[in-house]
Design a protein around this motif. Sequence first.
Motif, PDB file in Angstrom:
ATOM      1  N   GLU A 311       0.832  -1.199   0.000  1.00 28.15           N
ATOM      2  CA  GLU A 311       0.000   0.000   0.000  1.00 28.15           C
ATOM      3  C   GLU A 311       0.874   1.260   0.000  1.00 28.15           C
ATOM      4  OE1 GLU A 311      -3.435   2.109   2.812  1.00 28.15           O
ATOM      5  OE2 GLU A 311      -2.869   0.012   3.121  1.00 28.15           O
ATOM      6  N   ARG A 312       1.926   1.246   0.821  1.00 27.03           N
ATOM      7  CA  ARG A 312       2.823   2.410   0.895  1.00 27.03           C
ATOM      8  C   ARG A 312       3.558   2.601  -0.428  1.00 27.03           C
ATOM      9  NH1 ARG A 312       6.230   4.981   4.724  1.00 27.03           N
ATOM     10  NH2 ARG A 312       6.789   6.956   3.763  1.00 27.03           N
ATOM     11  N   LEU A 313       4.030   1.535  -1.039  1.00 27.39           N
ATOM     12  CA  LEU A 313       4.769   1.655  -2.294  1.00 27.39           C
ATOM     13  C   LEU A 313       3.875   2.208  -3.392  1.00 27.39           C
ATOM     14  CD1 LEU A 313       7.355   1.244  -3.876  1.00 27.39           C
ATOM     15  CD2 LEU A 313       6.657  -1.114  -4.322  1.00 27.39           C
ATOM     16  N   ALA A 314       2.622   1.747  -3.460  1.00 21.20           N
ATOM     17  CA  ALA A 314       1.692   2.271  -4.470  1.00 21.20           C
ATOM     18  C   ALA A 314       1.491   3.770  -4.286  1.00 21.20           C
ATOM     19  CB  ALA A 314       0.357   1.538  -4.380  1.00 21.20           C
ATOM     20  N   THR A 315       1.402   4.219  -3.035  1.00 27.04           N
ATOM     21  CA  THR A 315       1.267   5.652  -2.749  1.00 27.04           C
ATOM     22  C   THR A 315       2.522   6.410  -3.173  1.00 27.04           C
ATOM     23  OG1 THR A 315      -0.207   5.217  -0.877  1.00 27.04           O
ATOM     24  CG2 THR A 315       0.888   7.357  -0.931  1.00 27.04           C
ATOM     25  N   LEU A 316       3.692   5.853  -2.892  1.00 27.68           N
ATOM     26  CA  LEU A 316       4.949   6.503  -3.267  1.00 27.68           C
ATOM     27  C   LEU A 316       5.055   6.662  -4.783  1.00 27.68           C
ATOM     28  CD1 LEU A 316       7.305   4.637  -0.778  1.00 27.68           C
ATOM     29  CD2 LEU A 316       6.906   7.110  -0.803  1.00 27.68           C
ATOM     30  N   ILE A 317       4.658   5.636  -5.524  1.00 24.39           N
ATOM     31  CA  ILE A 317       4.704   5.717  -6.991  1.00 24.39           C
ATOM     32  C   ILE A 317       3.761   6.809  -7.487  1.00 24.39           C
ATOM     33  CG2 ILE A 317       4.164   4.484  -9.126  1.00 24.39           C
ATOM     34  CD1 ILE A 317       5.037   1.892  -7.695  1.00 24.39           C
ATOM     35  N   THR A 318       2.546   6.829  -6.922  1.00 24.81           N
ATOM     36  CA  THR A 318       1.572   7.865  -7.309  1.00 24.81           C
ATOM     37  C   THR A 318       2.115   9.260  -7.027  1.00 24.81           C
ATOM     38  OG1 THR A 318      -0.294   6.382  -6.860  1.00 24.81           O
ATOM     39  CG2 THR A 318      -0.758   8.743  -6.879  1.00 24.81           C
ATOM     40  N   ASP A 319       2.752   9.429  -5.875  1.00 20.09           N
ATOM     41  CA  ASP A 319       3.297  10.740  -5.520  1.00 20.09           C
ATOM     42  C   ASP A 319       4.489  11.106  -6.400  1.00 20.09           C
ATOM     43  OD1 ASP A 319       1.372  11.046  -3.613  1.00 20.09           O
ATOM     44  OD2 ASP A 319       2.655  10.477  -1.927  1.00 20.09           O
ATOM     45  N   ALA A 320       5.263  10.098  -6.822  1.00 24.29           N
ATOM     46  CA  ALA A 320       6.397  10.366  -7.711  1.00 24.29           C
ATOM     47  C   ALA A 320       5.905  10.877  -9.071  1.00 24.29           C
ATOM     48  CB  ALA A 320       7.241   9.107  -7.889  1.00 24.29           C
ATOM     49  N   ILE A 321       4.823  10.291  -9.579  1.00 26.69           N
ATOM     50  CA  ILE A 321       4.245  10.753 -10.848  1.00 26.69           C
ATOM     51  C   ILE A 321       3.685  12.167 -10.686  1.00 26.69           C
ATOM     52  CG2 ILE A 321       2.416  10.345 -12.545  1.00 26.69           C
ATOM     53  CD1 ILE A 321       2.710   7.346 -11.956  1.00 26.69           C
ATOM     54  N   TYR A 322       2.955  12.361  -9.589  1.00 26.38           N
ATOM     55  CA  TYR A 322       2.383  13.689  -9.299  1.00 26.38           C
ATOM     56  C   TYR A 322       3.484  14.744  -9.220  1.00 26.38           C
ATOM     57  CZ  TYR A 322       0.617  17.444  -6.294  1.00 26.38           C
ATOM     58  OH  TYR A 322       0.312  18.671  -5.756  1.00 26.38           O
ATOM     59  N   LEU A 323       4.560  14.426  -8.530  1.00 24.22           N
ATOM     60  CA  LEU A 323       5.654  15.377  -8.363  1.00 24.22           C
ATOM     61  C   LEU A 323       6.226  15.796  -9.709  1.00 24.22           C
ATOM     62  CD1 LEU A 323       7.650  16.834  -6.449  1.00 24.22           C
ATOM     63  CD2 LEU A 323       9.043  14.753  -6.479  1.00 24.22           C
ATOM     64  N   ASN A 324       6.489  14.838 -10.580  1.00 23.83           N
ATOM     65  CA  ASN A 324       7.050  15.169 -11.895  1.00 23.83           C
ATOM     66  C   ASN A 324       6.065  15.945 -12.759  1.00 23.83           C
ATOM     67  OD1 ASN A 324       9.890  13.986 -12.696  1.00 23.83           O
ATOM     68  ND2 ASN A 324       8.996  12.543 -11.264  1.00 23.83           N
ATOM     69  N   ASP A 325       4.780  15.597 -12.664  1.00 18.77           N
ATOM     70  CA  ASP A 325       3.777  16.329 -13.432  1.00 18.77           C
ATOM     71  C   ASP A 325       3.708  17.797 -12.990  1.00 18.77           C
ATOM     72  OD1 ASP A 325       3.154  14.097 -14.872  1.00 18.77           O
ATOM     73  OD2 ASP A 325       1.337  13.600 -13.724  1.00 18.77           O
ATOM     74  N   GLN A 326       3.784  18.027 -11.658  1.00 20.67           N
ATOM     75  CA  GLN A 326       3.716  19.380 -11.139  1.00 20.67           C
ATOM     76  C   GLN A 326       4.959  20.194 -11.522  1.00 20.67           C
ATOM     77  OE1 GLN A 326       1.049  20.886  -9.411  1.00 20.67           O
ATOM     78  NE2 GLN A 326       0.093  19.050 -10.257  1.00 20.67           N
ATOM     79  N   ILE A 327       6.105  19.545 -11.485  1.00 18.13           N
ATOM     80  CA  ILE A 327       7.357  20.245 -11.844  1.00 18.13           C
ATOM     81  C   ILE A 327       7.358  20.572 -13.343  1.00 18.13           C
ATOM     82  CG2 ILE A 327       9.856  19.992 -12.023  1.00 18.13           C
ATOM     83  CD1 ILE A 327       8.802  20.651  -9.214  1.00 18.13           C
ATOM     84  N   ASP A 328       6.773  19.711 -14.145  1.00 12.66           N
ATOM     85  CA  ASP A 328       6.730  19.963 -15.601  1.00 12.66           C
ATOM     86  C   ASP A 328       5.953  21.229 -15.934  1.00 12.66           C
ATOM     87  OD1 ASP A 328       8.276  17.845 -16.351  1.00 12.66           O
ATOM     88  OD2 ASP A 328       6.615  16.492 -16.802  1.00 12.66           O
TER      89      ASP A 328
END
Length: 333
Positions: A311-328
């Motif tokens: 569950e934690r890893l799935a959240t981390l992956i989602t946040d990693a995608i979100y982070l890159n999308d926001q920085i873009d």
Amino acid sequence: MELLEKDIEDIIYASPWLLDERFDIPNIRSKANRMPGRQVNVGNNGVNRYIDLLFRDTRDNRPVIIEIKKGDLVRENIAQILEYRALVISLNDEAKLEWLDEFGRNYYCPKLILIGTNASEEVRISANLAGIEIRTLVGEEKISVDFNEISEISQKLNKWNEFIKSGNRTLEDRDEWVREIYKMIKDVVREYDNDQITTIKKVYETSNKDSWIEGLTFPFISFPISYKEDYLCGIYEYFNESLCYSEEYVYFDFYIQRISNEEDEDFIQQLEAKVLELLKIKGYSIIVLENAIATIKIKRALLENVGQFKERLATLITDAIYLNDQIDIFELT
């Protein structure tokens, strides 16, 4: 002294390794019994049904239901332990949450062990067909019990179990443990609702050809996760002297592609500030932000709980995608 059924239960409870070196005691208790894994009530509708001992197989995080009989095993004992399995599978919602927390979805496929003085060939065959393991007590009538000694052994084993539960492993079983972590990561990637999330296709095992001790290697966890074929994030135990091996935690990093492609130093600093802001909002505490990589710590103990880790890893992956999308989409103001 002659052992009673309770004495046998005491001995096995104090020393789960007598049955298997990878068994430990889960934190599931009966309301009437404060000892976890002991006389666990799985009854329902006002009818009590007590499992003698409940262990966990740390290899696959499955529950192990153990029924002990001081005497010959009979077919009725097979029916009894099969009833326990059925009751576990059909737990009510409140009890199910507790079992899910301990075993993840593996709670519904418990292992079954019947222990008795002897078992006929007919009983052994019937048990085998039902997926039940038979263990027999050999020479128990000659055992002299010193419960003070058992208590001392129990304390030492508890310390050892705490070491194992913390996510640490000896060299002897570390290879297998690393493969188990990889399997969990691969499961999360496969179950993630995005086929552009990938990880490595196999574990790259350390070569022992030139190892100092022949045949002995010491592999670290080091698993990358990619998004759209670019590195996105990863989990690892060792990177360098500043991010070195720890008995308490492992590392997880978020890779920010845009920072790695920027040449303007002032803009990079603004991007880094934005990364820290976004991750702080998400509740992360960054220990290093360098070379487009933001690193956090994860408690090793989390690796020992399959459900919570996934569950934690799935959240981390989602946040990693979100982070890159926001920085873009971040621009100078």
